[in-house]
Design an enzyme around this catalytic site. Structure first.
Site, PDB file in Angstrom:
ATOM      1  N   HIS A 148      92.431  -3.882  77.042  1.00 24.27           N
ATOM      2  CA  HIS A 148      92.869  -4.881  76.055  1.00 24.27           C
ATOM      3  C   HIS A 148      91.975  -6.108  76.167  1.00 24.27           C
ATOM      4  O   HIS A 148      91.555  -6.486  77.262  1.00 24.27           O
ATOM      5  CB  HIS A 148      94.336  -5.280  76.312  1.00 24.27           C
ATOM      6  N   ASP A 163      99.680   0.910  72.792  1.00 25.95           N
ATOM      7  CA  ASP A 163      99.483   2.191  72.101  1.00 25.95           C
ATOM      8  C   ASP A 163      99.529   3.400  73.021  1.00 25.95           C
ATOM      9  O   ASP A 163      99.438   4.533  72.550  1.00 25.95           O
ATOM     10  CB  ASP A 163      98.120   2.164  71.384  1.00 25.95           C
TER      11      ASP A 163
HETATM   12  C1  SDX Z   1      95.754  -3.083  70.052  1.00 23.31           C
HETATM   13  O1  SDX Z   1      94.122  -7.768  70.181  1.00 23.31           O
HETATM   14  C2  SDX Z   1      95.356  -7.328  70.211  1.00 23.31           C
HETATM   15  O2  SDX Z   1      96.273  -8.065  70.520  1.00 23.31           O
HETATM   16  C3  SDX Z   1      95.493  -5.851  69.798  1.00 23.31           C
HETATM   17  C4  SDX Z   1      96.931  -5.305  69.975  1.00 23.31           C
HETATM   18  C5  SDX Z   1      97.914  -5.963  69.009  1.00 23.31           C
HETATM   19  O3  SDX Z   1      99.122  -5.942  69.343  1.00 23.31           O
HETATM   20  O4  SDX Z   1      97.464  -6.399  67.907  1.00 23.31           O
HETATM   21  O5  SDX Z   1      97.369  -5.448  71.315  1.00 23.31           O
HETATM   22  C6  SDX Z   1      96.971  -3.801  69.595  1.00 23.31           C
HETATM   23  O6  SDX Z   1      94.815  -2.959  69.293  1.00 23.31           O
HETATM   24  C7  SDX Z   1      95.686  -2.603  71.477  1.00 23.31           C
HETATM   25  C8  SDX Z   1      94.295  -1.944  71.842  1.00 23.31           C
HETATM   26  C9  SDX Z   1      94.257  -0.532  71.284  1.00 23.31           C
HETATM   27  N1  SDX Z   1      92.916   0.039  71.441  1.00 23.31           N
HETATM   28  C10 SDX Z   1      92.701   0.994  72.380  1.00 23.31           C
HETATM   29  O7  SDX Z   1      93.531   1.404  73.175  1.00 23.31           O
HETATM   30  C11 SDX Z   1      91.279   1.579  72.335  1.00 23.31           C
HETATM   31  C12 SDX Z   1      90.735   1.732  73.762  1.00 23.31           C
HETATM   32  N2  SDX Z   1      90.491   0.419  74.315  1.00 23.31           N
HETATM   33  C13 SDX Z   1      89.148  -0.122  74.276  1.00 23.31           C
HETATM   34  O8  SDX Z   1      88.351   0.320  73.244  1.00 23.31           O
HETATM   35  C14 SDX Z   1      89.085  -1.619  74.595  1.00 23.31           C
HETATM   36  O9  SDX Z   1      89.788  -1.800  75.751  1.00 23.31           O
HETATM   37  C15 SDX Z   1      89.573  -2.612  73.563  1.00 23.31           C
HETATM   38  C16 SDX Z   1      88.975  -2.375  72.215  1.00 23.31           C
HETATM   39  C17 SDX Z   1      91.064  -2.582  73.455  1.00 23.31           C
HETATM   40  C18 SDX Z   1      89.170  -4.011  74.049  1.00 23.31           C
HETATM   41  O10 SDX Z   1      87.785  -4.046  73.972  1.00 23.31           O
HETATM   42  P1  SDX Z   1      86.955  -5.301  74.560  1.00 23.31           P
HETATM   43  O11 SDX Z   1      87.853  -6.442  74.871  1.00 23.31           O
HETATM   44  O12 SDX Z   1      85.805  -5.539  73.645  1.00 23.31           O
HETATM   45  O13 SDX Z   1      86.474  -4.776  75.975  1.00 23.31           O
HETATM   46  P2  SDX Z   1      85.111  -4.038  76.213  1.00 23.31           P
HETATM   47  O14 SDX Z   1      84.962  -2.888  75.271  1.00 23.31           O
HETATM   48  O15 SDX Z   1      84.022  -5.053  76.286  1.00 23.31           O
HETATM   49  O16 SDX Z   1      85.393  -3.418  77.666  1.00 23.31           O
HETATM   50  C19 SDX Z   1      85.056  -4.110  78.858  1.00 23.31           C
HETATM   51  C20 SDX Z   1      84.642  -3.006  79.827  1.00 23.31           C
HETATM   52  C21 SDX Z   1      83.507  -2.135  79.275  1.00 23.31           C
HETATM   53  O17 SDX Z   1      82.840  -1.578  80.431  1.00 23.31           O
HETATM   54  P3  SDX Z   1      81.475  -2.317  80.959  1.00 23.31           P
HETATM   55  O18 SDX Z   1      80.590  -2.569  79.774  1.00 23.31           O
HETATM   56  O19 SDX Z   1      81.959  -3.587  81.647  1.00 23.31           O
HETATM   57  O20 SDX Z   1      80.886  -1.318  81.943  1.00 23.31           O
HETATM   58  O21 SDX Z   1      85.752  -2.098  80.015  1.00 23.31           O
HETATM   59  C22 SDX Z   1      85.395  -0.805  79.537  1.00 23.31           C
HETATM   60  C23 SDX Z   1      84.209  -0.992  78.596  1.00 23.31           C
HETATM   61  O22 SDX Z   1      83.422   0.187  78.550  1.00 23.31           O
HETATM   62  N3  SDX Z   1      86.562  -0.290  78.802  1.00 23.31           N
HETATM   63  C24 SDX Z   1      86.991   0.963  78.841  1.00 23.31           C
HETATM   64  C25 SDX Z   1      88.134   1.006  78.031  1.00 23.31           C
HETATM   65  N4  SDX Z   1      88.363  -0.206  77.519  1.00 23.31           N
HETATM   66  C26 SDX Z   1      87.390  -1.006  77.991  1.00 23.31           C
HETATM   67  N5  SDX Z   1      86.508   2.044  79.491  1.00 23.31           N
HETATM   68  C27 SDX Z   1      87.199   3.199  79.311  1.00 23.31           C
HETATM   69  N6  SDX Z   1      88.317   3.336  78.553  1.00 23.31           N
HETATM   70  C28 SDX Z   1      88.802   2.253  77.887  1.00 23.31           C
HETATM   71  N7  SDX Z   1      89.890   2.365  77.122  1.00 23.31           N
END
Ligand code: SDX
Length: 429
Positions: free
Chosen positions: A306, A363
């Site tokens: 998140h 989710d």
């Molecule tokens: C919702 O914003 C809100 O409030 C949203 C929400 C709401 O109520 O409106 O809470 C609802 O959208 C919840 C999120 C649902 N999405 C997912 O579950 C999709 C999977 N999650 C990721 O794609 C990610 O965690 C996000 C999109 C939720 C957040 O992305 P960010 O903040 O841009 O974080 P990032 O992609 O920069 O990740 C930071 C690191 C990265 O690794 P490094 O580059 O540091 O090596 O964490 C890793 C990412 O690769 N990472 C994950 C991961 N999420 C982040 N690695 C594996 N699996 C994951 N799910």
């Protein structure tokens, strides 16, 4: 004495006012930055940028706190129903008994769709995604209800708000019925909001239908938990689109499109697909966790991570508990739920997830409850939208009612393209 931050650019040093929020959070106000320095800031994805001040929802990502208008989500989930929560978000206060009854009555008045809208559904192919249907038909409200489009007219605002709260469940259910070739089931206004939606989804003209009270309670809880979450992607979309002074229906339709994305609300459907894939693959969970950690593999654990929560999402905690109770009460075995819990356990003990503070989000478990209720997975994000609607409306109103007046949202950019160059006629290219 108010605090300031000093910023030096070249020979120019300026003071930036530091604003302090209700819970002590501090922000540097850069409203006058460009005027004072001819410089802007750059922040891809807005991870470090606040777009506005807001009095609607407080999220503390470090502590895993979520409050709507100051009330902890745990208390609202326990003691409110969704319509009451919608009132709170939109009007800022918990309603009195009369205010709540008046609100409910006004919503009930508008549950039917203009009969002409039924032909829109007939034009959709059977396999149309329910989120595409929802955003299209909600957008079409601006066609069929053009009598209340002025966003700055309080009467138009109120009517559009009631219409959206009342008609979105009907639109969602009609879209589902269309996709399975069953007749539309009309709303029955003696029912509660959640009972009405479930009967429109699952009743058929030939049989009596009574929604399972456990499923009505579970839906009520899920809608409350999804009702708002600050400046998330879809809410920011509603604000951005609404800032052009387009009507509310069109701004909400844009929010639905943003929510559909798998990185946002679409993650609930993507998460179930992921869990089913892992379950059917028969491989060890470790293989998928390793894939999620591999920077060269696009696979991510859906429902995990998140932008704001760097702790367990309080909503996921509540939803996980409801999953457990519903499965036990209905003595339903759910290998998917067992797998989800195992996946959570493996991930939360893995340094990759621990270091990045990646936890289950709203989710991760919600789809399991929807499945128990018989909701098809392509409808999961539609239910997220039904829950988020009062939040979108509240933010749209807050933006329109901003004390200093609303400004159109128009971010700047850092241009890194070609400098000026001479045109080359086609014959010379
Ligand atoms: C919702 O914003 C809100 O409030 C949203 C929400 C709401 O109520 O409106 O809470 C609802 O959208 C919840 C999120 C649902 N999405 C997912 O579950 C999709 C999977 N999650 C990721 O794609 C990610 O965690 C996000 C999109 C939720 C957040 O992305 P960010 O903040 O841009 O974080 P990032 O992609 O920069 O990740 C930071 C690191 C990265 O690794 P490094 O580059 O540091 O090596 O964490 C890793 C990412 O690769 N990472 C994950 C991961 N999420 C982040 N690695 C594996 N699996 C994951 N799910």
């Amino acid at each position: 004495m108010s605090e300031t931050a000093k910023l030096r650019i070249g020979d120019n040093e300026i003071d930036l006012p530091v604003l302090v929020g209700t819970e002590g959070n501090r922000v540097m106000d850069i409203t006058k930055l460009y005027a004072q320095t001819s410089c802007i800031t750059l922040d891809e994805g807005y991870a470090n940028t606040g777009s506005t001040t807001s009095q609607i929802t407080y999220v503390d990502g470090e502590k895993g706190i979520l409050r709507y208008r100051g009330y902890p989500i745990e208390e609202l989930a326990e003691r409110c129903d969704f319509t009451e929560t919608a009132y709170l978000l939109i009007h800022g206060e918990l309603p009195s008994a009369d205010e709540l009854e008046d609100f409910r009555r006004n919503v009930r008045l508008h549950t039917l769709l203009h009969e002409g809208m039924k032909t829109i559904f007939a034009g959709f192919p059977r396999d149309a995604h329910p989120m595409a249907i929802l955003s299209s038909v909600v957008g079409a409200l601006a066609i069929y209800y053009e009598d209340a489009l002025r966003p700055n007219d309080p009467d138009h605002q109120e009517l559009a708000i009631y219409r959206l709260l009342a008609k979105m469940p009907t639109i969602a259910a009609f879209g589902y019925k269309q996709s399975i070739g069953q007749p539309f089931i009309y709303p029955e206004n003696h029912l509660t909001y959640c009972q009405n939606f479930l009967q429109m989804m699952f009743a058929v003209p030939s049989d009596r239908y009574e929604a399972d009270p456990d499923f009505v309670d579970a839906l009520n809880l899920l809608l409350i938990l999804h009702a708002d979450h600050g400046q998330n992607c879809s809410t920011s979309t509603v604000r951005m689109v609404g800032s052009s002074t387009v009507n509310l229906y069109s701004a909400i339709s844009a929010g639905i499109c943003a929510l559909w994305g798998a990185l946002h609300g679409g993650a609930n459907e993507a998460c179930i697909n992921m869990l089913e894939k892992i379950n059917n693959d028969g491989a060890s969970i470790g293989k998928f966790v390793d894939r999620a950690k591999d920077p060269n593999d696009p696979f991510r654990l859906m429902g995990f991570g998140h932008r704001v929560y760097k702790n367990y999402d309080p909503r996921a905690k509540i939803i996980k508990g409801v999953c457990d109770r519903l499965l036990k009460k209905h003595s339903v075995a759910s290998p998917i739920f067992d797998l989800a819990r195992e996946l959570e356990e493996v991930a939360l003990s893995d340094p990759y997830f621990i270091d990045r503070k990646l936890y289950p989000n709203v989710d991760f478990y919600s789809g399991i409850i929807y499945r128990i209720m018989g909701i098809p997975k392509q409808m999961f994000t539609v239910l997220f939208a039904l829950g988020r609607l009062p939040g979108w409306i509240a933010h749209w109103r807050e933006m329109h009612d901003a004390p200093g007046g609303m400004r159109i949202h128009r971010p700047r950019q850092l241009y890194t393209g070609s400098s000026q160059r001479k045109f080359v006629p086609l014959i010379k290219r």
